[in-house]
Design an enzyme around this catalytic site. Structure first.
Site, short mmCIF file in Angstrom:
data_model
loop_
_atom_site.label_atom_id
_atom_site.label_comp_id
_atom_site.label_asym_id
_atom_site.label_seq_id
_atom_site.Cartn_x
_atom_site.Cartn_y
_atom_site.Cartn_z
N SER A 19 0.84 -1.21 0.00
CA SER A 19 0.00 0.00 0.00
C SER A 19 0.87 1.26 0.00
CB SER A 19 -0.88 0.00 1.26
OG SER A 19 -0.04 0.09 2.40
N MET A 20 0.24 2.41 -0.09
CA MET A 20 0.96 3.68 0.07
C MET A 20 1.54 3.74 1.49
SD MET A 20 -1.08 6.77 -1.75
CE MET A 20 0.00 8.10 -1.27
N GLY A 23 6.65 1.81 2.43
CA GLY A 23 8.11 1.79 2.32
C GLY A 23 8.63 1.22 1.00
N LYS A 24 7.79 1.21 -0.03
CA LYS A 24 8.25 0.69 -1.33
C LYS A 24 9.39 1.53 -1.90
CE LYS A 24 4.23 1.20 -3.27
NZ LYS A 24 3.53 1.80 -2.10
N GLU A 92 6.65 3.53 -9.10
CA GLU A 92 5.26 3.77 -9.50
C GLU A 92 4.87 2.91 -10.69
OE1 GLU A 92 3.56 5.42 -7.45
OE2 GLU A 92 4.59 7.24 -6.77
N GLN A 94 2.56 0.95 -11.12
CA GLN A 94 1.12 0.88 -11.42
C GLN A 94 0.67 1.98 -12.38
OE1 GLN A 94 2.34 2.03 -8.55
NE2 GLN A 94 1.38 4.03 -8.28
N CYS A 151 -5.76 1.95 13.85
CA CYS A 151 -5.63 1.01 14.97
C CYS A 151 -4.21 0.52 15.22
CB CYS A 151 -6.54 -0.20 14.74
SG CYS A 151 -5.90 -1.34 13.50
N CYS A 183 -10.11 -1.55 9.13
CA CYS A 183 -10.38 -0.10 9.18
C CYS A 183 -10.56 0.50 7.78
CB CYS A 183 -9.25 0.61 9.91
SG CYS A 183 -9.04 0.02 11.61
P1 ADP Z 1 5.65 4.04 -0.39
O1 ADP Z 1 6.63 4.17 -1.54
O2 ADP Z 1 5.24 2.62 -0.13
O3 ADP Z 1 4.45 4.97 -0.52
P2 ADP Z 1 7.69 5.42 1.11
O4 ADP Z 1 8.92 4.57 0.98
O5 ADP Z 1 7.58 6.63 0.20
O6 ADP Z 1 6.40 4.48 0.94
O7 ADP Z 1 7.53 5.96 2.60
C1 ADP Z 1 7.63 5.16 3.74
C2 ADP Z 1 7.72 6.10 4.95
O8 ADP Z 1 6.47 6.76 5.11
C3 ADP Z 1 7.95 5.46 6.29
O9 ADP Z 1 9.30 5.18 6.56
C4 ADP Z 1 7.44 6.54 7.24
O10 ADP Z 1 8.44 7.49 7.47
C5 ADP Z 1 6.36 7.22 6.43
N1 ADP Z 1 4.98 6.94 6.86
C6 ADP Z 1 3.97 7.86 6.89
N2 ADP Z 1 2.81 7.30 7.27
C7 ADP Z 1 3.08 5.99 7.51
C8 ADP Z 1 2.28 4.86 7.94
N3 ADP Z 1 0.98 4.98 8.19
N4 ADP Z 1 2.89 3.66 8.08
C9 ADP Z 1 4.20 3.55 7.84
N5 ADP Z 1 4.99 4.56 7.42
C10 ADP Z 1 4.45 5.76 7.25
ZN ZN Z 2 -6.75 -0.74 11.46
#
Ligand code: ADP
Ligand code: ZN
Length: 195
Positions: A19-20, A23-24, A92, A94, A151, A183
């Site tokens: 998901s977003m 950490g991808k 990205e 997708q 949660c 959630c």
């Molecule tokens: P992605 O590419 O999957 O969108 P990113 O690598 O850009 O993810 O970002 C990951 C970072 O986002 C985490 O290390 C943390 O600092 C931050 N972050 C913000 N909200 C969350 C969350 N709900 N869960 C985990 N990390 C989060």
């Molecule tokens: Zn939840």
């Protein structure tokens, strides 16, 4: 007589998906940095559609950055990869066209290590093409999870917080948050019916 020995073949596909906020991009940047430290020739791409952070960088939500090239299609991506490039990073995934799978196959068959990061599901929880097709052909798959902001459980979903039925809605922050399956509420993205 000297027997021509077959060159050792390298090349494979790695996919980082979830998901977003899971950490991808961080994981993609980490792997690409290590390849650069090993003095391998690395090229990094992202689709033009994602221009939130300027044109020539991949930026994670935690502000890790790495230089990248923007491309309009997977065919353009393949054309831009130099013959001596050893590692190809793609963020990205997708947002690419359905041809991305064939493009990654072509590059891996040509001996390159291909690492693709991308969302596996859209804002309704539907598989987000072409990621499922890529997952099917990849040698290595890493599934990343965020933290559910409601949660605190591991979060596998991208919750859209505004009403919009566009599959691709990028831009301003505050549009999305990470949520677990309990959630996650896709109806939040539905427009409120007229009274
Ligand atoms: P992605 O590419 O999957 O969108 P990113 O690598 O850009 O993810 O970002 C990951 C970072 O986002 C985490 O290390 C943390 O600092 C931050 N972050 C913000 N909200 C969350 C969350 N709900 N869960 C985990 N990390 C989060
Ligand atoms: Zn939840």
């Amino acid at each position: 007589m000297e027997v021509a020995r077959k060159q050792p073949e390298h090349g494979w596909i790695e996919v980082i998906t979830g998901s977003m906020f899971s950490g991808k991009s961080e994981e993609l940047i980490r792997r690409l940095r290590r390849a650069q430290i090993a003095k391998q020739k690395v090229q990094i791409f992202k689709p033009v559609i994602d221009d939130r952070y300027g044109v020539d960088q991949i930026v994670s939500h935690s502000d890790m950055r790495i230089a990248s090239e923007s491309v309009r299609s997977s065919d353009e991506l393949v054309r831009r990869v130099a013959k001596d490039t050893e590692v190809v990073g793609i963020d990205e995934g997708q947002f690419f066209d359905p041809h991305l799978t064939a493009a990654c196959n072509t590059l891996a068959n040509a001996g390159k290590r291909v690492i693709v990061a991308g969302l596996d599901q859209d804002y309704l929880g539907r598989p987000f093409e072409p990621m499922p097709q890529l997952l099917a052909i990849a040698e290595y798959i890493t599934k990343t999870l965020a933290i559910c902001v409601v949660c605190g459980d591991p979060a596998n979903h991208t919750q859209r917080l505004v009403a919009s039925q566009d599959r691709v809605l990028v831009g301003a922050s505050g549009l999305y948050e990470a949520r677990c399956r309990h959630c996650f509420d896709p109806s939040l993205a539905e427009p409120t019916p007229e009274p």
